[in-house]
Design a protein around this motif. Structure first.
Motif, PDB file in Angstrom:
ATOM      1  N   ALA A 118     -13.400  -7.814  -0.826  1.00  0.00           N
ATOM      2  CA  ALA A 118     -13.125  -9.199  -1.229  1.00  0.00           C
ATOM      3  C   ALA A 118     -14.195 -10.143  -0.691  1.00  0.00           C
ATOM      4  O   ALA A 118     -14.617 -11.071  -1.395  1.00  0.00           O
ATOM      5  CB  ALA A 118     -11.740  -9.626  -0.745  1.00  0.00           C
ATOM      6  N   ASP A 119     -14.655  -9.893   0.530  1.00  0.00           N
ATOM      7  CA  ASP A 119     -15.723 -10.734   1.086  1.00  0.00           C
ATOM      8  C   ASP A 119     -17.036 -10.527   0.340  1.00  0.00           C
ATOM      9  O   ASP A 119     -17.849 -11.441   0.242  1.00  0.00           O
ATOM     10  CB  ASP A 119     -15.913 -10.460   2.575  1.00  0.00           C
ATOM     11  N   MET A 120     -17.249  -9.338  -0.188  1.00  0.00           N
ATOM     12  CA  MET A 120     -18.472  -9.088  -0.953  1.00  0.00           C
ATOM     13  C   MET A 120     -18.429  -9.764  -2.328  1.00  0.00           C
ATOM     14  O   MET A 120     -19.460  -9.998  -2.935  1.00  0.00           O
ATOM     15  CB  MET A 120     -18.695  -7.588  -1.106  1.00  0.00           C
ATOM     16  N   LEU A 121     -17.228 -10.084  -2.810  1.00  0.00           N
ATOM     17  CA  LEU A 121     -17.087 -10.753  -4.102  1.00  0.00           C
ATOM     18  C   LEU A 121     -17.378 -12.244  -4.045  1.00  0.00           C
ATOM     19  O   LEU A 121     -17.595 -12.870  -5.060  1.00  0.00           O
ATOM     20  CB  LEU A 121     -15.659 -10.582  -4.638  1.00  0.00           C
ATOM     21  N   SER A 122     -17.329 -12.809  -2.861  1.00  0.00           N
ATOM     22  CA  SER A 122     -17.418 -14.264  -2.760  1.00  0.00           C
ATOM     23  C   SER A 122     -18.839 -14.738  -2.501  1.00  0.00           C
ATOM     24  O   SER A 122     -19.725 -13.975  -2.155  1.00  0.00           O
ATOM     25  CB  SER A 122     -16.471 -14.771  -1.675  1.00  0.00           C
ATOM     26  N   ALA A 123     -19.006 -16.002  -2.688  1.00  0.00           N
ATOM     27  CA  ALA A 123     -20.332 -16.622  -2.642  1.00  0.00           C
ATOM     28  C   ALA A 123     -21.014 -16.419  -1.295  1.00  0.00           C
ATOM     29  O   ALA A 123     -20.537 -16.903  -0.285  1.00  0.00           O
ATOM     30  CB  ALA A 123     -20.204 -18.108  -2.938  1.00  0.00           C
ATOM     31  N   PRO A 124     -22.139 -15.718  -1.273  1.00  0.00           N
ATOM     32  CA  PRO A 124     -22.829 -15.474  -0.007  1.00  0.00           C
ATOM     33  C   PRO A 124     -23.564 -16.703   0.518  1.00  0.00           C
ATOM     34  O   PRO A 124     -23.938 -16.739   1.677  1.00  0.00           O
ATOM     35  CB  PRO A 124     -23.820 -14.361  -0.360  1.00  0.00           C
ATOM     36  N   ASP A 125     -23.742 -17.712  -0.310  1.00  0.00           N
ATOM     37  CA  ASP A 125     -24.476 -18.891   0.149  1.00  0.00           C
ATOM     38  C   ASP A 125     -23.617 -19.805   1.022  1.00  0.00           C
ATOM     39  O   ASP A 125     -24.140 -20.652   1.735  1.00  0.00           O
ATOM     40  CB  ASP A 125     -25.033 -19.667  -1.047  1.00  0.00           C
ATOM     41  N   ALA A 126     -22.296 -19.651   0.982  1.00  0.00           N
ATOM     42  CA  ALA A 126     -21.421 -20.522   1.760  1.00  0.00           C
ATOM     43  C   ALA A 126     -20.855 -19.829   2.988  1.00  0.00           C
ATOM     44  O   ALA A 126     -20.103 -20.410   3.732  1.00  0.00           O
ATOM     45  CB  ALA A 126     -20.276 -21.005   0.876  1.00  0.00           C
ATOM     46  N   SER A 127     -21.207 -18.595   3.204  1.00  0.00           N
ATOM     47  CA  SER A 127     -20.622 -17.821   4.274  1.00  0.00           C
ATOM     48  C   SER A 127     -21.642 -16.795   4.768  1.00  0.00           C
ATOM     49  O   SER A 127     -22.565 -16.440   4.043  1.00  0.00           O
ATOM     50  CB  SER A 127     -19.372 -17.141   3.716  1.00  0.00           C
ATOM     51  N   THR A 128     -21.439 -16.299   5.971  1.00  0.00           N
ATOM     52  CA  THR A 128     -22.318 -15.262   6.509  1.00  0.00           C
ATOM     53  C   THR A 128     -22.148 -13.978   5.708  1.00  0.00           C
ATOM     54  O   THR A 128     -21.036 -13.545   5.446  1.00  0.00           O
ATOM     55  CB  THR A 128     -21.959 -14.980   7.984  1.00  0.00           C
ATOM     56  N   ARG A 129     -23.256 -13.378   5.325  1.00  0.00           N
ATOM     57  CA  ARG A 129     -23.192 -12.108   4.602  1.00  0.00           C
ATOM     58  C   ARG A 129     -22.710 -11.010   5.534  1.00  0.00           C
ATOM     59  O   ARG A 129     -23.089 -10.961   6.689  1.00  0.00           O
ATOM     60  CB  ARG A 129     -24.567 -11.736   4.061  1.00  0.00           C
ATOM     61  N   ILE A 130     -21.872 -10.122   4.984  1.00  0.00           N
ATOM     62  CA  ILE A 130     -21.419  -8.998   5.803  1.00  0.00           C
ATOM     63  C   ILE A 130     -22.356  -7.808   5.602  1.00  0.00           C
ATOM     64  O   ILE A 130     -23.062  -7.729   4.603  1.00  0.00           O
ATOM     65  CB  ILE A 130     -19.960  -8.607   5.483  1.00  0.00           C
ATOM     66  N   GLU A 131     -22.365  -6.933   6.588  1.00  0.00           N
ATOM     67  CA  GLU A 131     -23.163  -5.708   6.540  1.00  0.00           C
ATOM     68  C   GLU A 131     -22.189  -4.538   6.627  1.00  0.00           C
ATOM     69  O   GLU A 131     -22.041  -3.921   7.676  1.00  0.00           O
ATOM     70  CB  GLU A 131     -24.151  -5.682   7.695  1.00  0.00           C
ATOM     71  N   PRO A 132     -21.504  -4.215   5.518  1.00  0.00           N
ATOM     72  CA  PRO A 132     -20.399  -3.259   5.584  1.00  0.00           C
ATOM     73  C   PRO A 132     -20.788  -1.848   5.999  1.00  0.00           C
ATOM     74  O   PRO A 132     -19.964  -1.137   6.558  1.00  0.00           O
ATOM     75  CB  PRO A 132     -19.830  -3.276   4.163  1.00  0.00           C
ATOM     76  N   LEU A 133     -22.011  -1.448   5.777  1.00  0.00           N
ATOM     77  CA  LEU A 133     -22.412  -0.078   6.107  1.00  0.00           C
ATOM     78  C   LEU A 133     -23.191   0.027   7.413  1.00  0.00           C
ATOM     79  O   LEU A 133     -23.786   1.067   7.699  1.00  0.00           O
ATOM     80  CB  LEU A 133     -23.214   0.531   4.956  1.00  0.00           C
ATOM     81  N   TRP A 134     -23.185  -1.047   8.214  1.00  0.00           N
ATOM     82  CA  TRP A 134     -23.811  -0.985   9.522  1.00  0.00           C
ATOM     83  C   TRP A 134     -23.097   0.086  10.334  1.00  0.00           C
ATOM     84  O   TRP A 134     -21.890   0.212  10.259  1.00  0.00           O
ATOM     85  CB  TRP A 134     -23.696  -2.352  10.220  1.00  0.00           C
ATOM     86  N   PRO A 135     -23.749   0.911  11.090  1.00  0.00           N
ATOM     87  CA  PRO A 135     -25.142   0.948  11.501  1.00  0.00           C
ATOM     88  C   PRO A 135     -26.030   1.813  10.610  1.00  0.00           C
ATOM     89  O   PRO A 135     -27.216   1.918  10.859  1.00  0.00           O
ATOM     90  CB  PRO A 135     -25.060   1.536  12.908  1.00  0.00           C
ATOM     91  N   LEU A 136     -25.462   2.416   9.575  1.00  0.00           N
ATOM     92  CA  LEU A 136     -26.269   3.268   8.694  1.00  0.00           C
ATOM     93  C   LEU A 136     -27.250   2.460   7.856  1.00  0.00           C
ATOM     94  O   LEU A 136     -28.391   2.874   7.645  1.00  0.00           O
ATOM     95  CB  LEU A 136     -25.367   4.096   7.775  1.00  0.00           C
TER      96      LEU A 136
END
Length: 187
Positions: A118-136
């Motif tokens: 759901a966080d990946m669906l929303s506007a990345p310009d208004a929020s911090t981008r997530i790194e879901p596959l960290w640390p890979l």
């Protein structure tokens, strides 16, 4: 990032396949009804950031790794709740009761992953981008930019869609006697 209701709606959507895999509809209802609350689990970073330096929103708690680790911690607790519910109501089949702890882990994990999506669906310009596959994989994987940050309409639509899918699944899933269980009766 959608608002709370949207995250809960996305968890309802992602947990809906349980209706197909779980034998009894009441068991599936308990699984979805208790599991979808964990759709907010990655946002625990909002509270922890008040007490611990270095923790920030959309940081490490918004990764598949941490969601998996948290599901291994909270999932068995949810499984314990499943067993307590079953002991008082006998809602679970014998097979489901034997796997209550695994079901708890799956419910927490799927609901937590739905939050990341759901966080990946929303506007990345208004929020911090997530790194879901960290640390890979360091950095964002993909952003679809489909939902406006905290959009009332998108959040409400996600929740209504998730609730609607599960209501339809309730009526779709008929209670049939299971030949493997002596004394099983339909509703």
């Amino acid at each position: 990032m959608v608002d709370v209701l949207g995250h809960l709606g996305m968890a309802l959507i992602w947990l809906a396949p349980a209706w197909y895999f779980i034998e009894r509809r009441k068991t599936a209802a308990v699984f979805v009804g208790l599991g979808f609350w964990f759709g907010m689990l990655p946002d625990v970073d909002l509270y922890l950031s008040n007490w611990f330096a270095g923790i920030h929103h959309h940081g490490v708690f918004h990764t598949v790794l941490v969601v998996t680790l948290l599901s291994l911690v909270f999932g068995p607790l949810l499984g314990w709740v499943f067993t307590k519910v079953n002991n008082q109501t006998d809602l679970f089949t014998d097979r489901a009761a034997r796997h209550a702890y695994e079901m708890g882990v799956i419910a927490v994990w799927v609901a937590g992953l739905s939050h990341l999506f759901a966080d990946m669906l929303s506007a990345p310009d208004a929020s911090t981008r997530i790194e879901p596959l960290w640390p890979l994989v360091k950095g964002p994987v993909i952003y679809m930019d489909l939902l406006w940050y905290k959009s009332f309409w998108a959040t409400t639509a996600l929740f209504l869609l998730g609730a609607g899918i599960n209501v339809v699944a309730w009526f779709w899933k008929s209670e049939q006697p299971n030949a493997r269980e002596p004394g099983a009766v339909s509703e």
